[in-house]
Design a protein around this motif. Structure first.
Motif, mmCIF file in Angstrom:
data_model
loop_
_atom_site.group_PDB
_atom_site.id
_atom_site.type_symbol
_atom_site.label_atom_id
_atom_site.label_comp_id
_atom_site.label_asym_id
_atom_site.label_seq_id
_atom_site.Cartn_x
_atom_site.Cartn_y
_atom_site.Cartn_z
ATOM 1 N N ALA A 131 0.842 -1.210 0.000
ATOM 2 C CA ALA A 131 0.000 0.000 0.000
ATOM 3 C C ALA A 131 0.870 1.250 0.000
ATOM 4 O O ALA A 131 0.578 2.227 -0.712
ATOM 5 C CB ALA A 131 -0.925 -0.015 1.215
ATOM 6 N N ALA A 132 1.961 1.240 0.793
ATOM 7 C CA ALA A 132 2.846 2.405 0.831
ATOM 8 C C ALA A 132 3.560 2.597 -0.502
ATOM 9 O O ALA A 132 3.706 3.725 -0.991
ATOM 10 C CB ALA A 132 3.871 2.239 1.953
ATOM 11 N N GLN A 133 3.994 1.492 -1.122
ATOM 12 C CA GLN A 133 4.678 1.599 -2.407
ATOM 13 C C GLN A 133 3.718 2.103 -3.487
ATOM 14 O O GLN A 133 4.087 2.940 -4.324
ATOM 15 C CB GLN A 133 5.247 0.240 -2.807
ATOM 16 C CG GLN A 133 6.085 0.265 -4.073
ATOM 17 C CD GLN A 133 6.664 -1.097 -4.399
ATOM 18 O OE1 GLN A 133 6.054 -2.126 -4.107
ATOM 19 N NE2 GLN A 133 7.838 -1.126 -5.006
ATOM 20 N N GLY A 159 1.698 7.060 -6.729
ATOM 21 C CA GLY A 159 0.521 7.817 -7.129
ATOM 22 C C GLY A 159 -0.756 7.020 -7.208
ATOM 23 O O GLY A 159 -1.756 7.517 -7.726
ATOM 24 N N ARG A 160 -0.756 5.783 -6.702
ATOM 25 C CA ARG A 160 -1.978 4.970 -6.715
ATOM 26 C C ARG A 160 -2.457 4.748 -5.289
ATOM 27 O O ARG A 160 -1.649 4.653 -4.363
ATOM 28 C CB ARG A 160 -1.719 3.609 -7.378
ATOM 29 C CG ARG A 160 -1.210 3.697 -8.795
ATOM 30 C CD ARG A 160 -1.292 2.341 -9.483
ATOM 31 N NE ARG A 160 -0.698 1.280 -8.690
ATOM 32 C CZ ARG A 160 0.577 0.918 -8.761
ATOM 33 N NH1 ARG A 160 1.398 1.564 -9.567
ATOM 34 N NH2 ARG A 160 1.042 -0.074 -8.029
ATOM 35 N N VAL A 161 -3.747 4.666 -5.141
ATOM 36 C CA VAL A 161 -4.346 4.410 -3.833
ATOM 37 C C VAL A 161 -5.018 3.048 -3.891
ATOM 38 O O VAL A 161 -5.965 2.846 -4.664
ATOM 39 C CB VAL A 161 -5.366 5.500 -3.452
ATOM 40 C CG1 VAL A 161 -6.019 5.168 -2.109
ATOM 41 C CG2 VAL A 161 -4.687 6.862 -3.389
ATOM 42 N N ALA A 181 -6.451 7.821 -12.485
ATOM 43 C CA ALA A 181 -5.689 6.585 -12.351
ATOM 44 C C ALA A 181 -4.776 6.431 -13.559
ATOM 45 O O ALA A 181 -5.094 6.921 -14.645
ATOM 46 C CB ALA A 181 -6.623 5.373 -12.237
ATOM 47 N N PRO A 182 -3.648 5.750 -13.396
ATOM 48 C CA PRO A 182 -2.781 5.511 -14.557
ATOM 49 C C PRO A 182 -3.403 4.494 -15.500
ATOM 50 O O PRO A 182 -4.287 3.721 -15.113
ATOM 51 C CB PRO A 182 -1.489 4.978 -13.926
ATOM 52 C CG PRO A 182 -1.913 4.396 -12.632
ATOM 53 C CD PRO A 182 -3.077 5.224 -12.153
ATOM 54 N N GLY A 238 6.024 7.489 -8.855
ATOM 55 C CA GLY A 238 6.974 6.666 -8.121
ATOM 56 C C GLY A 238 8.368 6.722 -8.697
ATOM 57 O O GLY A 238 9.176 5.828 -8.448
ATOM 58 N N GLY A 239 8.666 7.771 -9.456
ATOM 59 C CA GLY A 239 9.973 7.894 -10.086
ATOM 60 C C GLY A 239 10.735 9.107 -9.600
ATOM 61 O O GLY A 239 10.467 9.649 -8.524
ATOM 62 N N VAL A 240 11.667 9.548 -10.433
ATOM 63 C CA VAL A 240 12.542 10.645 -10.040
ATOM 64 C C VAL A 240 12.990 11.388 -11.294
ATOM 65 O O VAL A 240 13.045 10.818 -12.388
ATOM 66 C CB VAL A 240 13.763 10.091 -9.257
ATOM 67 C CG1 VAL A 240 14.645 9.246 -10.158
ATOM 68 C CG2 VAL A 240 14.566 11.213 -8.638
ATOM 69 N N LEU A 241 13.297 12.670 -11.120
ATOM 70 C CA LEU A 241 13.882 13.492 -12.182
ATOM 71 C C LEU A 241 15.358 13.678 -11.862
ATOM 72 O O LEU A 241 15.712 14.141 -10.769
ATOM 73 C CB LEU A 241 13.173 14.852 -12.274
ATOM 74 C CG LEU A 241 13.850 15.886 -13.184
ATOM 75 C CD1 LEU A 241 13.813 15.434 -14.643
ATOM 76 C CD2 LEU A 241 13.198 17.259 -13.021
ATOM 77 N N ARG A 242 16.222 13.338 -12.808
ATOM 78 C CA ARG A 242 17.658 13.490 -12.634
ATOM 79 C C ARG A 242 18.201 14.436 -13.693
ATOM 80 O O ARG A 242 17.887 14.280 -14.884
ATOM 81 C CB ARG A 242 18.365 12.140 -12.728
ATOM 82 C CG ARG A 242 18.030 11.203 -11.578
ATOM 83 C CD ARG A 242 18.739 9.876 -11.728
ATOM 84 N NE ARG A 242 18.404 8.979 -10.631
ATOM 85 C CZ ARG A 242 18.772 7.697 -10.572
ATOM 86 N NH1 ARG A 242 19.498 7.185 -11.557
ATOM 87 N NH2 ARG A 242 18.421 6.942 -9.550
#
Length: 439
Positions: free
Chosen positions: A194-196, A201-203, A293-294, A417-421
């Motif tokens: 659930a935390a992941q 961005g999903r519930v 939702a995605p 759930g990602g990142v900008l680099r």
């Protein structure tokens, strides 16, 4: 530092570590019990029983030494053999001892043979075949003697049964313990899932369960998730409301400026356009990745459409490289907004933009590179903060901005759930921006 090497061989998952904690002590205990049992009990008892049997065999051989013929020896030993519960016969001239095959799990047989050879110098061979029988072949003055008696007189009956029993019940109890342990760990894995999912961005539906501590952690997670959702909703409502309320006076200003002479209205019109740009940026930032939702998206086709739209708008944009294939769960509107922001920054501060896509089993990477001045490494963390404007690094004279472009991209990446680099483009020499999203 001395235990760093051990971490490389340790399991990563909670189930595997719990199983290791559960099984390792059981295995060590079984090994200790088995070794102690074999050395302290079986070996000592076997040695005592073998010595007792060798004395009986010596008694038989002593009688044979004083006999003149085999028949005389058999006749004299008949009462003793009945009392000793042994059978005796002499092998023929061409007859050889029959050894037979031992049982593969008869681990005490080598000790029995070793003890007998040490106690009986005339021993030729020892046969301990499958079953309850033991045969000793001894060299005498009358020929090779075969003595047959019960194997249980040399060692305990089926010594392997204790170890087999211990192993069997150890496996049964470990299995039962693992089942109970899995029931205790399941609420933790559900909380982690659930935390992941919320981090991406999903519930997902979740209700606390398990032990008291796990329930407390689950309740704390639900409270935290609710607070974050309320804060995101309030931020969106506030920025949207402010932007919406300011559109009406801006529209009136535009209408009023249209009635003024062109020379007088030009400077004011530029201020109004900048305010309009600021409001649009506020709206984009407030929306973030707040889609329902995605959905499953083909990243390559999706990027080609974005590049096509950018080229129609007059920008020098090209999709130069695609590695891998497959679909990914994305929010199309938010990802489009993020990629278009990166393209806009690239063509504003440079002359061209190159986009590449890499799809693997674990991640999705969208890379946008430009030939502009780039961003120094010490300013890249500051660059993704809202309302941050790096004038010297990005040459603000080439375009106007409000400092929300990279902040929106980073917000969209985090929502997935990602990142900008940010880095330096090895190919073009400008900025290299990677949106990395886990699949």
């Amino acid at each position: 530092m001395t235990t760093q090497w051990l971490k490389l061989y340790m399991p990563r998952s909670l189930y595997a570590r719990a199983a290791l904690i559960l099984i390792l002590p059981v295995v060590v205990m079984l090994l200790v019990i088995s070794v102690a049992f074999l050395q302290k009990h079986l070996e000592d008892v076997t040695a005592q029983m073998t010595r007792a049997a060798s004395r009986e065999v010596t008694l038989v051989t002593d009688v044979i030494e004083h006999s003149e013929t085999q028949h005389q020896a058999v006749a004299e030993l008949r009462p003793d053999l009945a009392a000793l519960d042994m059978k005796l016969r002499f092998l023929g001239i061409n007859e050889t001892p029959v050894i037979g095959n031992r049982r593969w799990y008869d681990f005490i047989a080598p000790q029995v043979e070793s003890e007998l050879r040490a106690l009986l110098p005339d021993l030729v061979a020892v046969a301990l075949p499958s079953g309850q029988e033991a045969r000793l072949y001894l060299q005498t003055d009358l020929g090779v003697l075969q003595l047959t008696f019960d194997r249980r007189r040399l060692s305990p009956t089926a010594p392997h049964q204790l170890i087999v029993t211990v192993l069997f019940f150890a496996i049964i109890m470990t299995t039962i313990s693992f089942l109970y342990m899995r029931n205790q760990l399941r609420p933790i894995t559900r909380l982690a899932e659930a935390a992941q999912a919320f981090g991406r961005g999903r519930v997902v539906p979740y209700s606390p369960g398990g032990a008291i501590e796990v329930r407390a952690a689950g309740s704390a997670f639900l409270d935290m998730r609710a607070r974050i959702e309320r804060q995101m909703e309030q931020r969106t409502m506030m920025l949207s409301g402010v932007s919406h309320d300011l559109r009406t006076p801006l529209t009136r200003l535009k209408l009023g400026l249209s009635l003024l002479p062109e020379g007088e209205a030009a400077p004011l019109q530029q201020d109004v356009d900048e305010m309009q740009l600021l409001l649009d940026a506020f709206l984009d930032f407030s929306k973030g990745a707040a889609e329902v939702a995605p959905e499953s998206v083909d990243p390559e086709r999706f990027l080609r459409q974005i590049v096509k739209d950018a080229c129609r708008a007059g920008h020098k944009v090209e999709l130069v490289k695609v590695d891998g294939a497959g679909t990914a769960m994305l929010r199309p509107t938010a990802i489009r907004r993020a990629v278009e922001n990166l393209i806009g920054n690239a063509v504003r501060y440079g002359n061209r933009a190159e986009i590449s896509l890499s799809v693997s089993s674990k991640s999705l990477r969208i890379r946008v590179e430009d030939d502009g001045p780039g961003i120094p490494p010490e300013q890249r963390t500051e660059a993704v903060k809202p309302f941050s404007r790096l004038d010297p690094a990005r040459n603000q004279n080439r375009g106007s901005g409000v400092g929300l472009g990279l902040a929106i991209v980073a917000d969209v990446a985090r929502a997935h759930g990602g990142v900008l680099r940010l880095g330096k483009s090895e190919h073009l020499g400008g900025l290299c921006a990677d949106i990395i999203i886990g699949r």
